[in-house]
Design a protein around this motif. Structure first.
Motif, PDB file in Angstrom:
ATOM      1  N   GLY A 252       0.837  -1.194   0.000  1.00  0.00           N
ATOM      2  CA  GLY A 252       0.000   0.000   0.000  1.00  0.00           C
ATOM      3  C   GLY A 252       0.870   1.242   0.000  1.00  0.00           C
ATOM      4  O   GLY A 252       2.060   1.164  -0.333  1.00  0.00           O
ATOM      5  N   THR A 253       0.266   2.347   0.412  1.00  0.00           N
ATOM      6  CA  THR A 253       0.969   3.622   0.351  1.00  0.00           C
ATOM      7  C   THR A 253       1.469   4.042   1.739  1.00  0.00           C
ATOM      8  O   THR A 253       1.041   3.487   2.752  1.00  0.00           O
ATOM      9  CB  THR A 253       0.031   4.714  -0.190  1.00  0.00           C
ATOM     10  OG1 THR A 253      -1.147   4.726   0.617  1.00  0.00           O
ATOM     11  CG2 THR A 253      -0.350   4.450  -1.630  1.00  0.00           C
ATOM     12  N   ALA A 254       2.362   5.018   1.754  1.00  0.00           N
ATOM     13  CA  ALA A 254       2.862   5.571   3.020  1.00  0.00           C
ATOM     14  C   ALA A 254       3.353   6.987   2.767  1.00  0.00           C
ATOM     15  O   ALA A 254       3.625   7.374   1.625  1.00  0.00           O
ATOM     16  CB  ALA A 254       4.003   4.715   3.571  1.00  0.00           C
ATOM     17  N   GLY A 255       3.477   7.745   3.835  1.00  0.00           N
ATOM     18  CA  GLY A 255       4.070   9.069   3.750  1.00  0.00           C
ATOM     19  C   GLY A 255       5.580   8.954   3.930  1.00  0.00           C
ATOM     20  O   GLY A 255       6.052   8.216   4.787  1.00  0.00           O
TER      21      GLY A 255
ATOM     22  N   LEU B 261      -2.890   7.648  12.901  1.00  0.00           N
ATOM     23  CA  LEU B 261      -2.862   9.073  12.545  1.00  0.00           C
ATOM     24  C   LEU B 261      -2.510   9.197  11.078  1.00  0.00           C
ATOM     25  O   LEU B 261      -1.525   8.582  10.628  1.00  0.00           O
ATOM     26  CB  LEU B 261      -1.713   9.774  13.289  1.00  0.00           C
ATOM     27  CG  LEU B 261      -1.813  10.135  14.745  1.00  0.00           C
ATOM     28  CD1 LEU B 261      -0.469  10.676  15.221  1.00  0.00           C
ATOM     29  CD2 LEU B 261      -2.893  11.192  14.953  1.00  0.00           C
ATOM     30  N   PHE B 262      -3.273   9.959  10.315  1.00  0.00           N
ATOM     31  CA  PHE B 262      -2.807  10.358   8.986  1.00  0.00           C
ATOM     32  C   PHE B 262      -1.982  11.611   9.195  1.00  0.00           C
ATOM     33  O   PHE B 262      -2.494  12.633   9.661  1.00  0.00           O
ATOM     34  CB  PHE B 262      -3.994  10.608   8.036  1.00  0.00           C
ATOM     35  CG  PHE B 262      -3.554  10.869   6.629  1.00  0.00           C
ATOM     36  CD1 PHE B 262      -3.194   9.826   5.793  1.00  0.00           C
ATOM     37  CD2 PHE B 262      -3.464  12.168   6.153  1.00  0.00           C
ATOM     38  CE1 PHE B 262      -2.760  10.065   4.494  1.00  0.00           C
ATOM     39  CE2 PHE B 262      -3.042  12.414   4.847  1.00  0.00           C
ATOM     40  CZ  PHE B 262      -2.693  11.362   4.023  1.00  0.00           C
ATOM     41  N   VAL B 263      -0.695  11.537   8.926  1.00  0.00           N
ATOM     42  CA  VAL B 263       0.214  12.647   9.233  1.00  0.00           C
ATOM     43  C   VAL B 263       0.194  13.623   8.060  1.00  0.00           C
ATOM     44  O   VAL B 263       0.636  13.287   6.952  1.00  0.00           O
ATOM     45  CB  VAL B 263       1.639  12.135   9.503  1.00  0.00           C
ATOM     46  CG1 VAL B 263       2.553  13.291   9.901  1.00  0.00           C
ATOM     47  CG2 VAL B 263       1.609  11.075  10.607  1.00  0.00           C
TER      48      VAL B 263
ATOM     49  N   ALA C 271       9.381   5.867   6.542  1.00  0.00           N
ATOM     50  CA  ALA C 271       8.013   6.083   6.079  1.00  0.00           C
ATOM     51  C   ALA C 271       7.043   5.890   7.225  1.00  0.00           C
ATOM     52  O   ALA C 271       7.305   5.139   8.166  1.00  0.00           O
ATOM     53  CB  ALA C 271       7.683   5.102   4.949  1.00  0.00           C
ATOM     54  N   VAL C 272       5.893   6.591   7.116  1.00  0.00           N
ATOM     55  CA  VAL C 272       4.843   6.471   8.142  1.00  0.00           C
ATOM     56  C   VAL C 272       3.548   6.043   7.466  1.00  0.00           C
ATOM     57  O   VAL C 272       3.178   6.554   6.416  1.00  0.00           O
ATOM     58  CB  VAL C 272       4.681   7.797   8.931  1.00  0.00           C
ATOM     59  CG1 VAL C 272       4.285   8.976   8.035  1.00  0.00           C
ATOM     60  CG2 VAL C 272       3.658   7.640  10.063  1.00  0.00           C
ATOM     61  N   GLU C 273       2.900   5.059   8.085  1.00  0.00           N
ATOM     62  CA  GLU C 273       1.600   4.598   7.589  1.00  0.00           C
ATOM     63  C   GLU C 273       0.762   4.164   8.788  1.00  0.00           C
ATOM     64  O   GLU C 273       1.077   4.521   9.920  1.00  0.00           O
ATOM     65  CB  GLU C 273       1.775   3.522   6.498  1.00  0.00           C
ATOM     66  CG  GLU C 273       2.904   2.538   6.710  1.00  0.00           C
ATOM     67  CD  GLU C 273       2.536   1.398   7.608  1.00  0.00           C
ATOM     68  OE1 GLU C 273       2.053   1.641   8.738  1.00  0.00           O
ATOM     69  OE2 GLU C 273       2.775   0.235   7.238  1.00  0.00           O
ATOM     70  N   MET C 274      -0.304   3.383   8.554  1.00  0.00           N
ATOM     71  CA  MET C 274      -1.277   3.172   9.624  1.00  0.00           C
ATOM     72  C   MET C 274      -1.588   1.700   9.917  1.00  0.00           C
ATOM     73  O   MET C 274      -2.521   1.424  10.663  1.00  0.00           O
ATOM     74  CB  MET C 274      -2.570   3.945   9.300  1.00  0.00           C
ATOM     75  CG  MET C 274      -2.341   5.431   9.104  1.00  0.00           C
ATOM     76  SD  MET C 274      -3.813   6.378   8.638  1.00  0.00           S
ATOM     77  CE  MET C 274      -4.769   6.306  10.146  1.00  0.00           C
ATOM     78  N   GLU C 275      -0.829   0.777   9.321  1.00  0.00           N
ATOM     79  CA  GLU C 275      -1.167  -0.643   9.499  1.00  0.00           C
ATOM     80  C   GLU C 275       0.032  -1.571   9.744  1.00  0.00           C
ATOM     81  O   GLU C 275      -0.107  -2.596  10.427  1.00  0.00           O
ATOM     82  CB  GLU C 275      -1.915  -1.188   8.256  1.00  0.00           C
ATOM     83  CG  GLU C 275      -3.273  -0.567   7.999  1.00  0.00           C
ATOM     84  CD  GLU C 275      -3.193   0.733   7.217  1.00  0.00           C
ATOM     85  OE1 GLU C 275      -2.167   0.954   6.545  1.00  0.00           O
ATOM     86  OE2 GLU C 275      -4.136   1.549   7.292  1.00  0.00           O
TER      87      GLU C 275
ATOM     88  N   ILE D  95       5.535   5.345  -1.752  1.00  0.00           N
ATOM     89  CA  ILE D  95       5.393   6.653  -1.089  1.00  0.00           C
ATOM     90  C   ILE D  95       4.443   7.531  -1.907  1.00  0.00           C
ATOM     91  O   ILE D  95       4.677   7.785  -3.091  1.00  0.00           O
ATOM     92  CB  ILE D  95       6.778   7.326  -0.930  1.00  0.00           C
ATOM     93  CG1 ILE D  95       7.696   6.428  -0.073  1.00  0.00           C
ATOM     94  CG2 ILE D  95       6.636   8.713  -0.307  1.00  0.00           C
ATOM     95  CD1 ILE D  95       7.155   6.065   1.305  1.00  0.00           C
ATOM     96  N   SER D  96       3.369   7.961  -1.241  1.00  0.00           N
ATOM     97  CA  SER D  96       2.341   8.763  -1.920  1.00  0.00           C
ATOM     98  C   SER D  96       2.465  10.244  -1.603  1.00  0.00           C
ATOM     99  O   SER D  96       1.914  11.085  -2.326  1.00  0.00           O
ATOM    100  CB  SER D  96       0.953   8.281  -1.494  1.00  0.00           C
ATOM    101  OG  SER D  96       0.838   8.291  -0.082  1.00  0.00           O
ATOM    102  N   ASP D  97       3.149  10.594  -0.530  1.00  0.00           N
ATOM    103  CA  ASP D  97       3.204  11.989  -0.068  1.00  0.00           C
ATOM    104  C   ASP D  97       4.357  12.116   0.913  1.00  0.00           C
ATOM    105  O   ASP D  97       5.000  11.133   1.261  1.00  0.00           O
ATOM    106  CB  ASP D  97       1.864  12.351   0.610  1.00  0.00           C
ATOM    107  CG  ASP D  97       1.560  11.425   1.782  1.00  0.00           C
ATOM    108  OD1 ASP D  97       2.030  11.698   2.891  1.00  0.00           O
ATOM    109  OD2 ASP D  97       0.878  10.392   1.589  1.00  0.00           O
TER     110      ASP D  97
HETATM  111  N1  ADE Z   1      -0.403   6.665   4.223  1.00  0.00           N
HETATM  112  C1  ADE Z   1      -0.077   7.401   3.127  1.00  0.00           C
HETATM  113  N2  ADE Z   1       0.302   8.634   3.492  1.00  0.00           N
HETATM  114  C2  ADE Z   1       0.223   8.687   4.847  1.00  0.00           C
HETATM  115  C3  ADE Z   1       0.457   9.698   5.806  1.00  0.00           C
HETATM  116  N3  ADE Z   1       0.861  10.916   5.443  1.00  0.00           N
HETATM  117  N4  ADE Z   1       0.249   9.397   7.119  1.00  0.00           N
HETATM  118  C4  ADE Z   1      -0.183   8.183   7.487  1.00  0.00           C
HETATM  119  N5  ADE Z   1      -0.434   7.187   6.622  1.00  0.00           N
HETATM  120  C5  ADE Z   1      -0.231   7.443   5.313  1.00  0.00           C
END
Ligand code: ADE
Length: 243
Positions: A75-78, A164-166, A184-188, A209-211
């Motif tokens: 999946g994606t992550a920041g 947390l969505f950062v 990277a930071v994500e939620m799972e 990485i999406s952002d």
């Molecule tokens: N998944 C993708 N972008 C994220 C973000 N900025 N914080 C937490 N989970 C994410």
């Protein structure tokens, strides 16, 4: 049999489509979570859309732990690391719950269940994902460049997870200050890691990485999610299954 997990339908859709092309998918719902028994790259797999957050991911992993011998989360992550940019792939070498703090009973970030803060991944599954990531990056280079992203790179290292969505520069700066090696930071991820570690099941995590987890994240994340996340996740998973 391996389980393939993603939090969001957009992250899993290309994988489900590819599996549909290989044969019938049998679905089963357990505790509200839909499991898809499928064939992918010629192998029997269980596909699961966990939903967002550590609780949803842990519930999914616990259900899967009774059914599979390994798990891959995509999946994606920041991006947090200084040169971890949208379009890059982070391959987790260890995962930590950045919002877990049971001090003074346990040190900060330590999961009392598994006794460590940083949960290590399975080396074999992770090497397969890392090999697939190189191919996925080159396959998506042109598309990423058209969307204004730079040359994609693969980074192995620490992935941190929390509920947390950062999406502020201050929030990501604080995480970087506290955990300077976090890429990277994500939620799972760390939730799946904890369940797998407790159950003795090998697991690996790959995140595109999406952002950059800053104020642009609320704009960057949906663009990436809708345009790149699915084919990227597909290439990572199918590539890893073929290794
Ligand atoms: N998944 C993708 N972008 C994220 C973000 N900025 N914080 C937490 N989970 C994410």
């Amino acid at each position: 049999m391996l389980a393939i997990i993603a939090a969001l339908p957009e992250e899993l859709s290309a994988i489900v489509e590819a599996a549909r092309g290989e044969g019938e998918i049998r679905t089963e719902t357990v505790a509200g979570i839909t499991l898809m028994h499928a064939t992918l790259a010629g192998r029997q797999v269980l596909l699961a859309r966990s939903g967002v957050g550590k609780v949803a991911a842990a519930a999914t992993a616990a259900i899967l732990a009774e059914r599979v011998t390994g798990m891959i989360l995509v999946g994606t992550a920041g991006g947090l690391g200084p040169n971890v940019n949208p379009g890059d792939v982070v391959i987790a070498t260890e995962l930590l719950q950045h919002d877990l703090d049971a001090r003074p009973l346990w040190d900060r970030w330590v999961s009392p269940v598994v006794g460590v803060a940083r949960i290590p991944v399975d080396a074999y599954l992770t090497a397969a994902l890392a090999a697939a990531a190189v191919g996925a990056c080159s396959a998506h280079r042109a598309e990423l460049s058209a969307l204004g992203f730079g040359e994609p790179a693969v980074h192995p290292g620490l992935v941190i997870s929390g509920d947390l969505f950062v999406a502020t520069a201050e929030g990501s700066a604080q995480l970087r200050a506290e955990l300077p090696d976090a890429l990277a930071v994500e939620m799972e991820g760390a939730a799946v890691a904890q369940v797998c570690a407790a159950a003795g099941i090998p697991f690996a995590v790959a995140r595109t990485i999406s952002d950059r987890a800053d104020h642009n994240a609320t704009v960057d994340f949906p663009v990436f999610l809708n345009q790149v996340a699915a084919p990227y996740a597909h290439d990572l998973v199918v590539g890893a299954l073929k290794v």
